[in-house]
Design a protein around this motif. Structure first.
Motif, PDB file in Angstrom:
ATOM      1  N   ALA A 146       0.834  -1.209   0.000  1.00 42.32           N
ATOM      2  CA  ALA A 146       0.000   0.000   0.000  1.00 42.32           C
ATOM      3  C   ALA A 146       0.867   1.257   0.000  1.00 42.32           C
ATOM      4  O   ALA A 146       0.572   2.232  -0.713  1.00 42.32           O
ATOM      5  CB  ALA A 146      -0.935  -0.008   1.208  1.00 42.32           C
ATOM      6  N   ASP A 147       1.941   1.236   0.786  1.00 41.66           N
ATOM      7  CA  ASP A 147       2.838   2.396   0.810  1.00 41.66           C
ATOM      8  C   ASP A 147       3.563   2.549  -0.519  1.00 41.66           C
ATOM      9  O   ASP A 147       3.803   3.670  -1.001  1.00 41.66           O
ATOM     10  CB  ASP A 147       3.837   2.265   1.952  1.00 41.66           C
ATOM     11  CG  ASP A 147       3.350   2.941   3.225  1.00 41.66           C
ATOM     12  OD1 ASP A 147       2.265   3.546   3.194  1.00 41.66           O
ATOM     13  OD2 ASP A 147       4.062   2.860   4.249  1.00 41.66           O
ATOM     14  N   LEU A 148       3.948   1.444  -1.122  1.00 43.87           N
ATOM     15  CA  LEU A 148       4.602   1.512  -2.432  1.00 43.87           C
ATOM     16  C   LEU A 148       3.653   2.094  -3.473  1.00 43.87           C
ATOM     17  O   LEU A 148       4.037   2.972  -4.268  1.00 43.87           O
ATOM     18  CB  LEU A 148       5.065   0.109  -2.847  1.00 43.87           C
ATOM     19  CG  LEU A 148       6.265  -0.449  -2.081  1.00 43.87           C
ATOM     20  CD1 LEU A 148       6.357  -1.966  -2.254  1.00 43.87           C
ATOM     21  CD2 LEU A 148       7.559   0.205  -2.545  1.00 43.87           C
ATOM     22  N   ASP A 149       2.415   1.644  -3.466  1.00 43.13           N
ATOM     23  CA  ASP A 149       1.446   2.120  -4.456  1.00 43.13           C
ATOM     24  C   ASP A 149       1.102   3.593  -4.270  1.00 43.13           C
ATOM     25  O   ASP A 149       0.637   4.250  -5.217  1.00 43.13           O
ATOM     26  CB  ASP A 149       0.157   1.283  -4.360  1.00 43.13           C
ATOM     27  CG  ASP A 149       0.342  -0.120  -4.911  1.00 43.13           C
ATOM     28  OD1 ASP A 149       1.293  -0.328  -5.685  1.00 43.13           O
ATOM     29  OD2 ASP A 149      -0.457  -1.020  -4.551  1.00 43.13           O
ATOM     30  N   ALA A 150       1.339   4.101  -3.065  1.00 43.00           N
ATOM     31  CA  ALA A 150       1.027   5.510  -2.800  1.00 43.00           C
ATOM     32  C   ALA A 150       2.196   6.434  -3.101  1.00 43.00           C
ATOM     33  O   ALA A 150       2.101   7.646  -2.895  1.00 43.00           O
ATOM     34  CB  ALA A 150       0.597   5.678  -1.344  1.00 43.00           C
ATOM     35  N   ASN A 151       3.305   5.881  -3.613  1.00 41.61           N
ATOM     36  CA  ASN A 151       4.511   6.705  -3.801  1.00 41.61           C
ATOM     37  C   ASN A 151       5.165   6.439  -5.157  1.00 41.61           C
ATOM     38  O   ASN A 151       6.339   6.074  -5.247  1.00 41.61           O
ATOM     39  CB  ASN A 151       5.510   6.422  -2.671  1.00 41.61           C
ATOM     40  CG  ASN A 151       5.087   7.025  -1.349  1.00 41.61           C
ATOM     41  OD1 ASN A 151       5.313   8.197  -1.083  1.00 41.61           O
ATOM     42  ND2 ASN A 151       4.441   6.207  -0.514  1.00 41.61           N
ATOM     43  N   TRP A 152       4.404   6.687  -6.219  1.00 48.37           N
ATOM     44  CA  TRP A 152       4.949   6.477  -7.562  1.00 48.37           C
ATOM     45  C   TRP A 152       6.079   7.454  -7.892  1.00 48.37           C
ATOM     46  O   TRP A 152       6.867   7.214  -8.809  1.00 48.37           O
ATOM     47  CB  TRP A 152       3.821   6.609  -8.590  1.00 48.37           C
ATOM     48  CG  TRP A 152       2.974   5.367  -8.621  1.00 48.37           C
ATOM     49  CD1 TRP A 152       1.972   5.032  -7.781  1.00 48.37           C
ATOM     50  CD2 TRP A 152       3.112   4.295  -9.547  1.00 48.37           C
ATOM     51  NE1 TRP A 152       1.454   3.801  -8.102  1.00 48.37           N
ATOM     52  CE2 TRP A 152       2.135   3.327  -9.205  1.00 48.37           C
ATOM     53  CE3 TRP A 152       3.950   4.044 -10.647  1.00 48.37           C
ATOM     54  CZ2 TRP A 152       1.985   2.135  -9.913  1.00 48.37           C
ATOM     55  CZ3 TRP A 152       3.799   2.864 -11.357  1.00 48.37           C
ATOM     56  CH2 TRP A 152       2.823   1.911 -10.988  1.00 48.37           C
ATOM     57  N   GLU A 153       6.166   8.533  -7.142  1.00 49.38           N
ATOM     58  CA  GLU A 153       7.224   9.513  -7.428  1.00 49.38           C
ATOM     59  C   GLU A 153       8.624   8.944  -7.240  1.00 49.38           C
ATOM     60  O   GLU A 153       9.598   9.506  -7.757  1.00 49.38           O
ATOM     61  CB  GLU A 153       7.044  10.765  -6.572  1.00 49.38           C
ATOM     62  CG  GLU A 153       7.085  10.542  -5.071  1.00 49.38           C
ATOM     63  CD  GLU A 153       5.720  10.223  -4.473  1.00 49.38           C
ATOM     64  OE1 GLU A 153       5.590  10.329  -3.239  1.00 49.38           O
ATOM     65  OE2 GLU A 153       4.784   9.864  -5.240  1.00 49.38           O
ATOM     66  N   VAL A 154       8.755   7.809  -6.513  1.00 47.57           N
ATOM     67  CA  VAL A 154      10.097   7.241  -6.325  1.00 47.57           C
ATOM     68  C   VAL A 154      10.666   6.729  -7.649  1.00 47.57           C
ATOM     69  O   VAL A 154      11.878   6.492  -7.756  1.00 47.57           O
ATOM     70  CB  VAL A 154      10.088   6.102  -5.273  1.00 47.57           C
ATOM     71  CG1 VAL A 154       9.674   6.641  -3.904  1.00 47.57           C
ATOM     72  CG2 VAL A 154       9.210   4.933  -5.688  1.00 47.57           C
ATOM     73  N   LEU A 155       9.816   6.587  -8.670  1.00 42.59           N
ATOM     74  CA  LEU A 155      10.311   6.137  -9.970  1.00 42.59           C
ATOM     75  C   LEU A 155      10.955   7.264 -10.770  1.00 42.59           C
ATOM     76  O   LEU A 155      11.465   7.038 -11.870  1.00 42.59           O
ATOM     77  CB  LEU A 155       9.178   5.503 -10.778  1.00 42.59           C
ATOM     78  CG  LEU A 155       8.572   4.216 -10.177  1.00 42.59           C
ATOM     79  CD1 LEU A 155       7.523   3.639 -11.107  1.00 42.59           C
ATOM     80  CD2 LEU A 155       9.665   3.192  -9.905  1.00 42.59           C
ATOM     81  N   GLY A 156      10.951   8.469 -10.210  1.00 38.30           N
ATOM     82  CA  GLY A 156      11.680   9.555 -10.858  1.00 38.30           C
ATOM     83  C   GLY A 156      13.163   9.239 -10.969  1.00 38.30           C
ATOM     84  O   GLY A 156      13.824   9.630 -11.940  1.00 38.30           O
ATOM     85  N   GLU A 157      13.686   8.516  -9.992  1.00 40.33           N
ATOM     86  CA  GLU A 157      15.117   8.196 -10.014  1.00 40.33           C
ATOM     87  C   GLU A 157      15.501   7.314 -11.205  1.00 40.33           C
ATOM     88  O   GLU A 157      16.439   7.645 -11.945  1.00 40.33           O
ATOM     89  CB  GLU A 157      15.530   7.531  -8.700  1.00 40.33           C
ATOM     90  CG  GLU A 157      17.013   7.192  -8.676  1.00 40.33           C
ATOM     91  CD  GLU A 157      17.400   6.296  -7.506  1.00 40.33           C
ATOM     92  OE1 GLU A 157      18.505   6.480  -6.976  1.00 40.33           O
ATOM     93  OE2 GLU A 157      16.605   5.409  -7.140  1.00 40.33           O
ATOM     94  N   PRO A 158      14.835   6.165 -11.423  1.00 38.93           N
ATOM     95  CA  PRO A 158      15.261   5.339 -12.557  1.00 38.93           C
ATOM     96  C   PRO A 158      15.029   6.014 -13.911  1.00 38.93           C
ATOM     97  O   PRO A 158      15.817   5.796 -14.848  1.00 38.93           O
ATOM     98  CB  PRO A 158      14.395   4.078 -12.419  1.00 38.93           C
ATOM     99  CG  PRO A 158      13.226   4.476 -11.597  1.00 38.93           C
ATOM    100  CD  PRO A 158      13.772   5.508 -10.649  1.00 38.93           C
ATOM    101  N   ILE A 159      13.983   6.822 -14.000  1.00 41.77           N
ATOM    102  CA  ILE A 159      13.733   7.492 -15.285  1.00 41.77           C
ATOM    103  C   ILE A 159      14.842   8.477 -15.597  1.00 41.77           C
ATOM    104  O   ILE A 159      15.412   8.480 -16.711  1.00 41.77           O
ATOM    105  CB  ILE A 159      12.356   8.192 -15.268  1.00 41.77           C
ATOM    106  CG1 ILE A 159      11.238   7.150 -15.140  1.00 41.77           C
ATOM    107  CG2 ILE A 159      12.171   9.045 -16.522  1.00 41.77           C
ATOM    108  CD1 ILE A 159       9.877   7.752 -14.864  1.00 41.77           C
ATOM    109  N   GLN A 160      15.188   9.334 -14.634  1.00 39.99           N
ATOM    110  CA  GLN A 160      16.249  10.310 -14.897  1.00 39.99           C
ATOM    111  C   GLN A 160      17.596   9.635 -15.083  1.00 39.99           C
ATOM    112  O   GLN A 160      18.437  10.105 -15.844  1.00 39.99           O
ATOM    113  CB  GLN A 160      16.288  11.390 -13.816  1.00 39.99           C
ATOM    114  CG  GLN A 160      16.696  10.937 -12.432  1.00 39.99           C
ATOM    115  CD  GLN A 160      18.165  11.191 -12.123  1.00 39.99           C
ATOM    116  OE1 GLN A 160      18.851  11.883 -12.884  1.00 39.99           O
ATOM    117  NE2 GLN A 160      18.635  10.605 -11.031  1.00 39.99           N
ATOM    118  N   SER A 161      17.816   8.487 -14.409  1.00 43.40           N
ATOM    119  CA  SER A 161      19.081   7.759 -14.586  1.00 43.40           C
ATOM    120  C   SER A 161      19.172   7.168 -15.985  1.00 43.40           C
ATOM    121  O   SER A 161      20.244   7.205 -16.627  1.00 43.40           O
ATOM    122  CB  SER A 161      19.198   6.642 -13.535  1.00 43.40           C
ATOM    123  OG  SER A 161      19.251   7.191 -12.236  1.00 43.40           O
TER     124      SER A 161
END
Length: 469
Positions: free
Chosen positions: A383-398
């Protein structure tokens, strides 16, 4: 008002000998006052046997095998009656080690009562200062407490943590750095980090040296050489100390320098601090709902709130680790100091070793029981993972950085572009996929990033758990 001070049997002043006695009782065999006196008797007996077996003093007969066995049997059967007898002798001598000397002489007289053997009794405590007996006794006591009690308990706890890490190897977890959502990991990997740290400290403790000396009042073998000038006293001392299973220290003042104790206690304190870190992390995971505490164990969480199951085992462990470390730290800092050739600060200080070990052992017990009462709740972590999609900003910018380095156009300022999208607000899977679609990424990269979720963005976390072995 009645007085508790006169109660019989005596009421314990401290928690270790009262409320928590059953947990720390194994340490009594190694680090109590009675254990100290039993070990002093052991050292005195072995010194007498060593002197006679090696014909150190000319003209003194060797103890027979049956006499040696009888003397060693005094140590084996040293119990409450002997404790009481020794206490009575000490009331007369007003000196604890001298009382031990007289106690052993009594036993020798009973074992070898002939008048001709009375001179043999003078080899008990021969050329020794009290610290010759005490330093060896403490080294044997501490080694016994570490190897027989503390280290097995600590190793079992670390194995318990490692087992949890393996069991939760693949369970995704939203990491938090500075308390904020960060790159996902797995619960197993985070527990593996703690198990790995704890094992390193156990390895250091398992390699500890336990030093001992027997060289007289100022470490010069002065009395030894004055009495028997032709004997090789350093060699005799070394063979005796090493025969006890200790490492011989050739250079001391009246006291063995205690540096080995400071080293050991520093390693134990470091283990305690890592364990404290584990307790606070697991406590936090419980508060986040990532672990459920097992119900139905008859425990009361709150005297007023029926729904509560408090993480008391971890909180109790934290408190006991802090008490243990306070004592271990002061032991380590004080024991390495001595005014000139001798003072007695170490004598009083070392009487607290058992208390330091006891609070650490109690923390191990609490932490182990706390961990055993946990059930992982993957749904809460998801549930916490699903509520925090912004953490995928790191792999995209990398990925954009890597493509830009390869000369792919349109990949400029990836960090800043993702910061504008994600910082300070929650975004959805749709927001990210729309953003990815507008970047002009190669099709395979766009497909890979679009398929990624916080739950799958765990890198090599599961495989890293396998490094625990």
């Amino acid at each position: 008002m009645s007085s508790f001070g006169d109660a019989s049997p005596p009421i314990a002043l401290g928690a270790l000998d009262g409320r928590y006695r059953s947990v720390v009782a194994p340490l009594v065999e190694h680090l109590s006052e009675a254990a100290l006196n039993r070990m002093r008797v052991h050292v005195e007996v072995e010194w007498l046997v060593h002197l006679t077996d090696h014909h150190v003093v000319p003209g003194v007969r060797v103890l027979s095998g049956s006499e040696q066995a009888a003397l060693r049997d005094v140590v084996t059967h040293f119990g409450t009656d002997e404790v009481a007898e020794l206490a009575q002798i000490e009331r007369e001598t007003v000196h604890d080690v001298k009382a031990v000397e007289y106690f052993v002489k009594r036993r020798l007289m009973a074992i070898a009562p002939d008048e001709a053997d009375r001179g043999l009794a003078e080899l008990i405590h021969f050329a020794c200062t009290s610290e010759d007996i005490n330093n060896l006794s403490y080294a044997l006591m501490v080694r016994g407490a570490v190897m027989s009690v503390w280290l097995p308990r600590a190793s079992a706890l670390v194995d318990q943590v490692a087992g949890m890490a393996t069991g939760l190897r693949d369970v995704p977890l939203l990491a938090r750095t500075h308390g904020q959502p960060a790159t996902p990991t797995t619960m197993g990997k985070e527990l593996a980090v703690l198990a790995f740290r704890l094992r390193r400290q156990l390895a250091r403790i398992g390699r500890a040296d336990y030093l001992g000396k027997l060289n007289g009042a100022t470490g010069t073998f002065g009395a030894h050489l004055a009495a028997v000038p032709l004997a090789d006293w350093p060699s005799i001392s070394r063979s005796f100390v090493e025969g006890l299973g200790l490492t011989w220290n050739p250079l001391t003042t009246q006291i063995e320098s205690h540096d080995w104790q400071a080293e050991l206690y520093a390693d134990m304190a470091r283990f305690n601090r890592v364990l404290h870190n584990l307790c606070t992390d697991v406590w936090t995971y419980v508060s986040l709902g990532y672990f459920a505490q097992v119900r139905g164990q008859g425990s009361v969480g709150s005297s007023t709130m029926p729904h509560k199951v408090n993480p008391i085992r971890f909180e109790n462990a934290e408190a006991n680790l802090e008490v243990s470390n306070a004592l271990l730290d002061v032991l380590g800092s004080t024991l390495v100091q001595s005014r000139l050739q001798r003072d007695l600060t170490d004598s009083s200080m070392q009487r607290n070793i058992g208390t330091a070990f006891g609070h650490s052992l109690l923390a191990l017990d609490n932490a182990g029981r706390g961990l055993a009462g946990l059930d992982a709740v993957p749904a809460a972590m998801d549930a916490d993972l699903d509520a925090n999609w912004e953490v995928l900003g790191e792999p995209i910018q990398s990925a954009m950085r890597a493509l830009g380095a390869q000369g792919v156009p349109g990949m400029d300022n990836p960090y800043e572009r993702l910061k504008e999208l994600t910082r300070g607000r929650r975004i959805t899977q749709g927001d990210l996929q729309t953003f990815i679609a507008g970047l002009g990424l190669p099709d395979d990269v766009a497909a890979r990033l679009s398929a990624m979720t916080p739950r799958t963005y765990i890198g090599a976390a599961p495989e890293l758990v396998d490094y625990l072995g």
